[in-house]
Design a protein around this motif. Structure first.
Motif, PDB file in Angstrom:
ATOM      1  N   GLY A 408       1.119  -0.495   0.154  1.00  0.00           N
ATOM      2  CA  GLY A 408      -0.120   0.215   0.201  1.00  0.00           C
ATOM      3  C   GLY A 408       0.390   1.360   0.455  1.00  0.00           C
ATOM      4  N   LEU A 409       1.620   0.969   0.066  1.00  0.00           N
ATOM      5  CA  LEU A 409       2.494   2.350   0.971  1.00  0.00           C
ATOM      6  C   LEU A 409       3.594   2.681  -0.449  1.00  0.00           C
ATOM      7  CD1 LEU A 409       4.532   1.821   4.214  1.00  0.00           C
ATOM      8  CD2 LEU A 409       2.445   4.163   3.633  1.00  0.00           C
ATOM      9  N   VAL A 410       4.243   1.629  -1.144  1.00  0.00           N
ATOM     10  CA  VAL A 410       4.404   1.545  -2.141  1.00  0.00           C
ATOM     11  C   VAL A 410       3.987   0.968  -3.377  1.00  0.00           C
ATOM     12  CG1 VAL A 410       6.478  -0.013  -4.096  1.00  0.00           C
ATOM     13  CG2 VAL A 410       6.689  -0.396  -1.305  1.00  0.00           C
ATOM     14  N   ALA A 411       2.675   0.979  -3.392  1.00  0.00           N
ATOM     15  CA  ALA A 411       2.400   0.900  -5.369  1.00  0.00           C
ATOM     16  C   ALA A 411       0.607   1.015  -4.822  1.00  0.00           C
ATOM     17  CB  ALA A 411       2.436   0.084  -6.238  1.00  0.00           C
ATOM     18  N   PRO A 412       0.219   2.152  -3.989  1.00  0.00           N
ATOM     19  CA  PRO A 412      -1.263   2.521  -3.364  1.00  0.00           C
ATOM     20  C   PRO A 412      -2.364   2.319  -4.550  1.00  0.00           C
ATOM     21  CG  PRO A 412       0.238   4.644  -3.459  1.00  0.00           C
ATOM     22  CD  PRO A 412       0.615   3.617  -3.736  1.00  0.00           C
ATOM     23  N   GLU A 413      -1.612   2.061  -6.029  1.00  0.00           N
ATOM     24  CA  GLU A 413      -2.625   1.935  -7.591  1.00  0.00           C
ATOM     25  C   GLU A 413      -3.046   0.208  -6.505  1.00  0.00           C
ATOM     26  OE1 GLU A 413       1.201   1.030  -9.101  1.00  0.00           O
ATOM     27  OE2 GLU A 413       0.865   2.676  -7.139  1.00  0.00           O
ATOM     28  N   LEU A 414      -2.685  -0.597  -6.425  1.00  0.00           N
ATOM     29  CA  LEU A 414      -2.402  -1.591  -6.166  1.00  0.00           C
ATOM     30  C   LEU A 414      -4.675  -1.987  -5.782  1.00  0.00           C
ATOM     31  CD1 LEU A 414       1.021  -3.675  -5.545  1.00  0.00           C
ATOM     32  CD2 LEU A 414      -0.778  -3.483  -7.686  1.00  0.00           C
ATOM     33  N   TRP A 415      -4.639  -0.977  -5.086  1.00  0.00           N
ATOM     34  CA  TRP A 415      -6.202  -1.144  -4.039  1.00  0.00           C
ATOM     35  C   TRP A 415      -6.948  -1.184  -5.428  1.00  0.00           C
ATOM     36  CZ3 TRP A 415      -6.274  -3.032   0.727  1.00  0.00           C
ATOM     37  CH2 TRP A 415      -5.799  -2.423   1.528  1.00  0.00           C
ATOM     38  N   LEU A 416      -6.960  -0.532  -6.184  1.00  0.00           N
ATOM     39  CA  LEU A 416      -8.306  -0.435  -7.460  1.00  0.00           C
ATOM     40  C   LEU A 416      -7.812  -1.357  -8.562  1.00  0.00           C
ATOM     41  CD1 LEU A 416      -8.100   4.405  -7.126  1.00  0.00           C
ATOM     42  CD2 LEU A 416      -9.287   1.531  -5.800  1.00  0.00           C
ATOM     43  N   ASP A 417      -6.701  -1.843  -8.756  1.00  0.00           N
ATOM     44  CA  ASP A 417      -6.112  -3.316  -9.693  1.00  0.00           C
ATOM     45  C   ASP A 417      -7.674  -3.778  -9.369  1.00  0.00           C
ATOM     46  OD1 ASP A 417      -5.741  -5.675 -10.618  1.00  0.00           O
ATOM     47  OD2 ASP A 417      -3.635  -4.573  -9.903  1.00  0.00           O
ATOM     48  N   PRO A 418      -7.803  -4.253 -10.760  1.00  0.00           N
ATOM     49  CA  PRO A 418      -9.078  -4.963 -10.637  1.00  0.00           C
ATOM     50  C   PRO A 418      -8.758  -6.495 -10.559  1.00  0.00           C
ATOM     51  CG  PRO A 418      -8.249  -4.191 -13.366  1.00  0.00           C
ATOM     52  CD  PRO A 418      -7.256  -3.978 -12.369  1.00  0.00           C
ATOM     53  N   LEU A 419      -8.278  -6.498 -10.696  1.00  0.00           N
ATOM     54  CA  LEU A 419      -7.653  -7.926  -9.667  1.00  0.00           C
ATOM     55  C   LEU A 419      -7.713  -8.595  -8.338  1.00  0.00           C
ATOM     56  CD1 LEU A 419      -4.715  -9.547 -12.090  1.00  0.00           C
ATOM     57  CD2 LEU A 419      -7.334  -9.826 -12.554  1.00  0.00           C
ATOM     58  N   GLY A 420      -7.625  -7.344  -8.082  1.00  0.00           N
ATOM     59  CA  GLY A 420      -7.305  -7.123  -6.402  1.00  0.00           C
ATOM     60  C   GLY A 420      -6.336  -7.962  -5.979  1.00  0.00           C
ATOM     61  N   PRO A 421      -4.636  -7.432  -5.955  1.00  0.00           N
ATOM     62  CA  PRO A 421      -4.151  -7.947  -5.296  1.00  0.00           C
ATOM     63  C   PRO A 421      -3.958  -7.763  -3.615  1.00  0.00           C
ATOM     64  CG  PRO A 421      -2.978  -6.503  -6.446  1.00  0.00           C
ATOM     65  CD  PRO A 421      -4.507  -6.279  -7.119  1.00  0.00           C
ATOM     66  N   LEU A 422      -4.484  -6.353  -3.745  1.00  0.00           N
ATOM     67  CA  LEU A 422      -4.190  -6.173  -1.931  1.00  0.00           C
ATOM     68  C   LEU A 422      -6.105  -6.946  -1.197  1.00  0.00           C
ATOM     69  CD1 LEU A 422      -2.471  -2.759  -2.004  1.00  0.00           C
ATOM     70  CD2 LEU A 422      -1.795  -4.883  -1.805  1.00  0.00           C
ATOM     71  N   ILE A 423      -6.976  -7.123  -2.076  1.00  0.00           N
ATOM     72  CA  ILE A 423      -7.551  -7.581  -1.249  1.00  0.00           C
ATOM     73  C   ILE A 423      -7.822  -8.578  -1.378  1.00  0.00           C
ATOM     74  CG2 ILE A 423     -10.439  -7.106  -1.625  1.00  0.00           C
ATOM     75  CD1 ILE A 423      -9.371  -4.575  -1.297  1.00  0.00           C
ATOM     76  N   LYS A 424      -7.614  -9.600  -2.051  1.00  0.00           N
ATOM     77  CA  LYS A 424      -7.437 -11.281  -2.570  1.00  0.00           C
ATOM     78  C   LYS A 424      -6.873 -11.785  -1.170  1.00  0.00           C
ATOM     79  CE  LYS A 424      -7.802 -11.720  -7.538  1.00  0.00           C
ATOM     80  NZ  LYS A 424      -7.218 -12.123  -8.488  1.00  0.00           N
ATOM     81  N   PRO A 425      -5.738 -10.930  -0.365  1.00  0.00           N
ATOM     82  CA  PRO A 425      -5.804 -11.273   0.602  1.00  0.00           C
ATOM     83  C   PRO A 425      -6.116 -12.083   2.187  1.00  0.00           C
ATOM     84  CG  PRO A 425      -3.663 -10.246  -0.162  1.00  0.00           C
ATOM     85  CD  PRO A 425      -5.446 -10.088  -0.862  1.00  0.00           C
ATOM     86  N   TRP A 426      -7.300 -10.720   1.922  1.00  0.00           N
ATOM     87  CA  TRP A 426      -8.469 -10.953   3.212  1.00  0.00           C
ATOM     88  C   TRP A 426      -8.994 -12.220   3.630  1.00  0.00           C
ATOM     89  CZ3 TRP A 426      -7.978  -7.631   6.704  1.00  0.00           C
ATOM     90  CH2 TRP A 426      -7.429  -6.013   6.872  1.00  0.00           C
ATOM     91  N   PRO A 427      -9.605 -12.835   2.952  1.00  0.00           N
ATOM     92  CA  PRO A 427     -10.315 -13.624   3.087  1.00  0.00           C
ATOM     93  C   PRO A 427      -9.249 -14.919   3.139  1.00  0.00           C
ATOM     94  CG  PRO A 427     -10.723 -13.096   0.573  1.00  0.00           C
ATOM     95  CD  PRO A 427     -10.097 -12.174   1.662  1.00  0.00           C
ATOM     96  N   VAL A 428      -7.793 -15.386   2.956  1.00  0.00           N
ATOM     97  CA  VAL A 428      -6.840 -15.636   3.064  1.00  0.00           C
ATOM     98  C   VAL A 428      -6.913 -15.793   4.753  1.00  0.00           C
ATOM     99  CG1 VAL A 428      -4.776 -16.825   3.199  1.00  0.00           C
ATOM    100  CG2 VAL A 428      -5.547 -16.037   1.032  1.00  0.00           C
ATOM    101  N   MET A 429      -6.741 -14.564   4.989  1.00  0.00           N
ATOM    102  CA  MET A 429      -6.183 -13.833   6.878  1.00  0.00           C
ATOM    103  C   MET A 429      -7.594 -14.626   7.160  1.00  0.00           C
ATOM    104  SD  MET A 429      -3.882 -10.683   6.429  1.00  0.00           S
ATOM    105  CE  MET A 429      -5.769 -10.028   6.571  1.00  0.00           C
ATOM    106  N   ILE A 430      -9.162 -14.478   6.961  1.00  0.00           N
ATOM    107  CA  ILE A 430      -9.651 -14.953   7.369  1.00  0.00           C
ATOM    108  C   ILE A 430      -9.996 -16.306   7.732  1.00  0.00           C
ATOM    109  CG2 ILE A 430     -12.470 -14.933   7.432  1.00  0.00           C
ATOM    110  CD1 ILE A 430     -12.157 -12.109   6.180  1.00  0.00           C
ATOM    111  N   LEU A 431      -9.283 -17.313   6.854  1.00  0.00           N
ATOM    112  CA  LEU A 431      -8.947 -18.697   6.919  1.00  0.00           C
ATOM    113  C   LEU A 431      -8.205 -18.910   7.638  1.00  0.00           C
ATOM    114  CD1 LEU A 431     -10.315 -20.965   5.471  1.00  0.00           C
ATOM    115  CD2 LEU A 431      -8.557 -21.337   4.350  1.00  0.00           C
TER     116      LEU A 431
END
Length: 442
Positions: A408-431
């Motif tokens: 998020g610090l180095v490449a904040p634009e990844l939060w808006l990436d349509p592939l969701g590279p910074l969104i997908k780790p959340w389900p992994v953490m929940i698991l």
């Protein structure tokens, strides 16, 4: 009971039967010394300050005798048992090895002690597994010794707690699956754990009354056994599980047993292993009449044993989650190991290029890729091993948060990436949080 009640030591008191027997005796007013290699925090709270944690299988006769003498033990209940060899020793060491040392300890005591030993039913000629053969060898050692003994041979034990086979049956009852015909048709006599506890209590009372000449072998089980499939259906009715819509194929049972065998060296204790499958096919039968007549007990049937337990939503939750647990833990371990290997080998150049594209020097990008890849693999290996699984899951959560924060610090634009590279780790953490919640076996 009065203060003259005999003191009972229970070896293996952290197990399904051992803990239930200890609680039964305490309610009956009989002094109990629970002994186990390790107790959970809940078990220590339940069993009280008398609980003794000691590496049972490592004790020699002198140390066993000292333990019994220190607590002024009159009766020893041996619930130590291993279905199949694992990290803490094989069946021979847990059964005839330990029993041999225990007999030597009892023989060297100044006053006689009664040994109550938990064994297995069935005919010796049908003993084809190391488990059954070592159990029978321990029985022979006891029969040849000069100490008073009562060998109890229960069937499939029904208890409030769930562990091993009883956990597996709860899982099958909570899911719309039926067993293969071969396994479902095996005879399967059940035993209410309260019957085992009451057996020990009555032996203790009669020991206190002066009866010393005990040399008996009893089948402790219901009078009219059903088969495995009928017992599963009884559990299904008890918890209100779904009707079986699919019959599990035999090959899947064998595959599950092989997977269980592979997981055991890593410290896990899966309910489906080769020995468990073979013993299920062998079935559970016996003659409870001598035991019932000797102690004036009426064996509890499977239906009555289940009727004495109050089912709740926790039973259905447990059953549904139980067979998912190895998939969750195994899937997370594979996820971390494979992702680390992919970044380290075939995807190394691409992973390094992402960092250099965001201003990292090439040497730093390559070093960071190596470090993070090895960290991923280390987390996966830690999750795969039972003794380090909890720390591995916690490390995985921390590492994931660190990755997302750094990205998020180095490449904040990844939060808006349509592939969701910074969104997908959340389900992994929940698991991983789910894995932490269901990690305990006892």
């Amino acid at each position: 009971m009065t203060a003259t009640a005999p003191t009972v030591a229970i070896f293996g008191a952290s197990g399904l039967i051992g803990q239930a027997v200890a609680r039964h005796l305490v309610r009956a007013g009989i002094p109990v010394v629970p002994v186990a290699r390790r107790f959970t925090a809940g078990q220590r709270q339940d069993l009280g300050p008398a609980a003794v944690e000691v590496p049972i299988l490592d004790l020699d006769p002198a140390r066993l005798r000292s333990l019994l003498d220190a607590h002024r033990v009159d009766i020893v209940v041996n619930c130590v048992g291993v279905l199949q060899g694992g990290r803490h020793g094989g069946t021979a060491a847990a059964h005839q090895g330990f029993v041999g040392r225990l007999l030597a300890a009892l023989a060297g005591r100044a006053a006689p002690s009664l040994l109550v030993h938990l064994s297995i039913p069935g005919h010796p000629e049908a003993d084809t597994t190391r488990f059954s053969q070592s159990k029978r060898a321990a029985d022979r050692l006891i029969a040849e010794a000069a100490v008073p003994f009562a060998i109890l041979r229960p069937g499939f034990v029904i208890a409030p707690a769930a562990y091993g086979g009883s956990a597996l049956l709860r899982a099958l009852a909570a899911l719309p699956f039926g067993l293969p015909a071969r396994e479902a048709g095996s005879p399967f006599a059940t035993t209410a754990v309260a019957d085992i506890g009451e057996t020990v209590a009555r032996l203790a009372r009669r020991w206190r009354a002066g009866e010393r000449d005990w040399r008996v072998v009893w089948d402790v089980m219901e009078r009219q056994p059903a088969d495995v499939g009928q017992v599963v259906e009884a559990f299904r009715r008890w918890i209100g599980g779904p009707a079986p819509r699919f019959r599990l194929p035999s090959w899947l049972m064998r595959l599950g047993a092989l997977a269980g065998d592979a997981a055991a060296p890593l410290g896990w204790r899966p309910p489906i292993r080769s020995t468990a499958l073979w013993e299920m096919r062998r079935g559970v039968t016996g003659d409870p009449a001598p035991w019932a007549a000797a102690l004036g007990l009426e064996p509890t049937s499977c239906a009555a044993a289940l009727a004495g337990l109050a089912p709740g939503v926790q039973e259905r939750w447990f059953g549904r989650l139980y067979l998912l647990k190895p998939l969750v833990v195994g899937g997370l371990a594979a996820f971390w190991i494979v992702s680390g290997l992919v970044s380290l080998i075939p995807g190394f150049a691409a992973a390094s290029a992402i960092l250099t594209a965001h201003g990292f020097p090439e040497a730093a990008a390559r070093a960071a890729t190596v470090v993070t890849s090895l960290a991923d693999i280390a987390v996966g290996l830690a999750v795969a091993v039972r003794s380090t699984c909890r720390r591995g899951l916690l490390a995985g959560i921390a590492l994931t948060l660190a990755y997302m924060g750094a990205a998020g610090l180095v490449a904040p634009e990844l939060w808006l990436d349509p592939l969701g590279p910074l969104i997908k780790p959340w389900p992994v953490m929940i698991l991983m949080l789910v894995a932490l919640a269901i990690l305990d076996d006892r």
